[in-house]
Design a protein around this motif. Structure first.
Motif, mmCIF file in Angstrom:
data_model
loop_
_atom_site.group_PDB
_atom_site.id
_atom_site.type_symbol
_atom_site.label_atom_id
_atom_site.label_comp_id
_atom_site.label_asym_id
_atom_site.label_seq_id
_atom_site.Cartn_x
_atom_site.Cartn_y
_atom_site.Cartn_z
ATOM 1 N N ASN A 1 -25.443 13.875 8.640
ATOM 2 C CA ASN A 1 -24.866 12.624 8.167
ATOM 3 C C ASN A 1 -25.901 11.521 8.279
ATOM 4 N N SER A 2 -25.724 10.481 7.499
ATOM 5 C CA SER A 2 -26.652 9.363 7.455
ATOM 6 C C SER A 2 -25.872 8.059 7.420
ATOM 7 N N THR A 3 -26.437 7.042 8.037
ATOM 8 C CA THR A 3 -25.903 5.692 7.938
ATOM 9 C C THR A 3 -26.890 4.874 7.128
ATOM 10 N N ILE A 4 -26.443 4.287 6.043
ATOM 11 C CA ILE A 4 -27.319 3.609 5.099
ATOM 12 C C ILE A 4 -26.970 2.126 5.048
ATOM 13 N N PHE A 5 -27.982 1.287 5.176
ATOM 14 C CA PHE A 5 -27.812 -0.160 5.071
ATOM 15 C C PHE A 5 -27.838 -0.534 3.600
ATOM 16 N N GLN A 6 -26.827 -1.260 3.145
ATOM 17 C CA GLN A 6 -26.769 -1.714 1.767
ATOM 18 C C GLN A 6 -26.544 -3.218 1.738
ATOM 19 N N ASN A 7 -27.207 -3.890 0.829
ATOM 20 C CA ASN A 7 -27.041 -5.327 0.665
ATOM 21 C C ASN A 7 -26.601 -5.572 -0.780
ATOM 22 N N ALA A 8 -25.315 -5.740 -0.973
ATOM 23 C CA ALA A 8 -24.763 -5.956 -2.313
ATOM 24 C C ALA A 8 -23.989 -7.271 -2.329
ATOM 25 N N ASN A 9 -24.176 -8.049 -3.367
ATOM 26 C CA ASN A 9 -23.466 -9.330 -3.531
ATOM 27 C C ASN A 9 -23.621 -10.249 -2.318
ATOM 28 N N ASN A 10 -24.831 -10.319 -1.790
ATOM 29 C CA ASN A 10 -25.165 -11.174 -0.644
ATOM 30 C C ASN A 10 -24.370 -10.848 0.617
ATOM 31 N N SER A 11 -23.917 -9.624 0.759
ATOM 32 C CA SER A 11 -23.241 -9.224 1.989
ATOM 33 C C SER A 11 -23.831 -7.884 2.438
ATOM 34 N N ALA A 12 -24.141 -7.816 3.705
ATOM 35 C CA ALA A 12 -24.741 -6.606 4.255
ATOM 36 C C ALA A 12 -23.646 -5.679 4.767
ATOM 37 N N SER A 13 -23.852 -4.380 4.579
ATOM 38 C CA SER A 13 -22.887 -3.414 5.104
ATOM 39 C C SER A 13 -23.605 -2.112 5.422
ATOM 40 N N PHE A 14 -22.995 -1.349 6.279
ATOM 41 C CA PHE A 14 -23.503 -0.034 6.615
ATOM 42 C C PHE A 14 -22.491 0.994 6.113
ATOM 43 N N SER A 15 -22.978 1.999 5.444
ATOM 44 C CA SER A 15 -22.100 3.054 4.937
ATOM 45 C C SER A 15 -22.536 4.380 5.537
ATOM 46 N N LYS A 16 -21.578 5.172 5.940
ATOM 47 C CA LYS A 16 -21.876 6.475 6.509
ATOM 48 C C LYS A 16 -21.621 7.550 5.457
ATOM 49 N N TYR A 17 -22.600 8.429 5.269
ATOM 50 C CA TYR A 17 -22.498 9.509 4.292
ATOM 51 C C TYR A 17 -22.605 10.842 5.016
ATOM 52 N N ASP A 18 -21.705 11.740 4.717
ATOM 53 C CA ASP A 18 -21.830 13.120 5.172
ATOM 54 C C ASP A 18 -22.650 13.861 4.124
ATOM 55 N N ILE A 19 -23.616 14.623 4.585
ATOM 56 C CA ILE A 19 -24.520 15.316 3.675
ATOM 57 C C ILE A 19 -24.395 16.816 3.888
ATOM 58 N N ALA A 20 -24.165 17.540 2.806
ATOM 59 C CA ALA A 20 -24.140 19.006 2.821
ATOM 60 C C ALA A 20 -25.009 19.481 1.676
ATOM 61 N N ILE A 21 -25.997 20.295 1.992
ATOM 62 C CA ILE A 21 -26.931 20.796 0.983
ATOM 63 C C ILE A 21 -26.814 22.307 0.962
ATOM 64 N N LYS A 22 -26.440 22.845 -0.187
ATOM 65 C CA LYS A 22 -26.316 24.297 -0.351
ATOM 66 C C LYS A 22 -27.170 24.724 -1.531
ATOM 67 N N GLN A 23 -27.971 25.751 -1.330
ATOM 68 C CA GLN A 23 -28.833 26.272 -2.377
ATOM 69 C C GLN A 23 -27.980 27.032 -3.392
ATOM 70 N N LYS A 24 -28.097 26.668 -4.647
ATOM 71 C CA LYS A 24 -27.362 27.355 -5.710
ATOM 72 C C LYS A 24 -28.051 28.673 -6.040
ATOM 73 N N PRO A 25 -27.336 29.584 -6.715
ATOM 74 C CA PRO A 25 -27.991 30.827 -7.138
ATOM 75 C C PRO A 25 -29.186 30.533 -8.042
ATOM 76 N N ALA A 26 -30.214 31.341 -7.910
ATOM 77 C CA ALA A 26 -31.421 31.177 -8.720
ATOM 78 C C ALA A 26 -31.539 32.373 -9.657
ATOM 79 N N PHE A 27 -31.803 32.096 -10.917
ATOM 80 C CA PHE A 27 -32.009 33.142 -11.916
ATOM 81 C C PHE A 27 -33.474 33.113 -12.314
#
Length: 137
Positions: free
Chosen positions: A103-129
């Protein structure tokens, strides 16, 4: 019976809900083996298994680089054709079981207001042909 060792590096830019120039670089290491059996003199099938290790470098805007690792198994299968002495072509597919989570916490500054957003990250390798040329010793 055949053995294999493979290294693969894939640089990529992410698309999606997170704005900016976000990057995900992937390194993959595989060690395994397969069995090739011939139907007739020139055409055969192969199937095999291996161990796969993936390393992901994730760089999101407004966030330091993060690393994710996953370890799992790989299976492959396909069709092999000998086109001349010592030359072959293979058409196949490779499937992975590994998935990296974090998971990651990302600082974002949108419309002159600062906020922190937490993202859950899952990375799965797709089948390769693949379609590959082989020189056989």
């Amino acid at each position: 019976m055949r053995g294999l060792a493979e290294f693969d590096y894939q640089p990529a830019k992410l698309k999606g809900e997170i704005p900016g120039s976000n990057k995900l670089n992937t390194m993959m290491f595989i060690v395994g083996g397969d069995v090739l059996g011939y139907f007739n003199r020139d055409v055969g099938v192969f199937a095999g298994v291996g161990v796969a290790y993936h390393h992901y470098d994730l760089k999101l805007d407004f966030l330091d680089k993060q690393d994710f690792d996953s370890f799992g198994f790989m299976a492959n299968l396909g069709l092999h054709v000998d086109v001349a002495e010592h030359h072959g072509i293979e058409l196949g597919a490779r499937f992975f079981t590994n998935e990296a989570k974090g998971n990651s916490t990302i600082f974002q500054n949108a419309n002159n207001s600062a906020s922190f957003s937490k993202y859950d990250i899952a990375i799965k390798q797709k089948p390769a042909f693949f379609l590959r040329y082989m020189y056989q010793f």
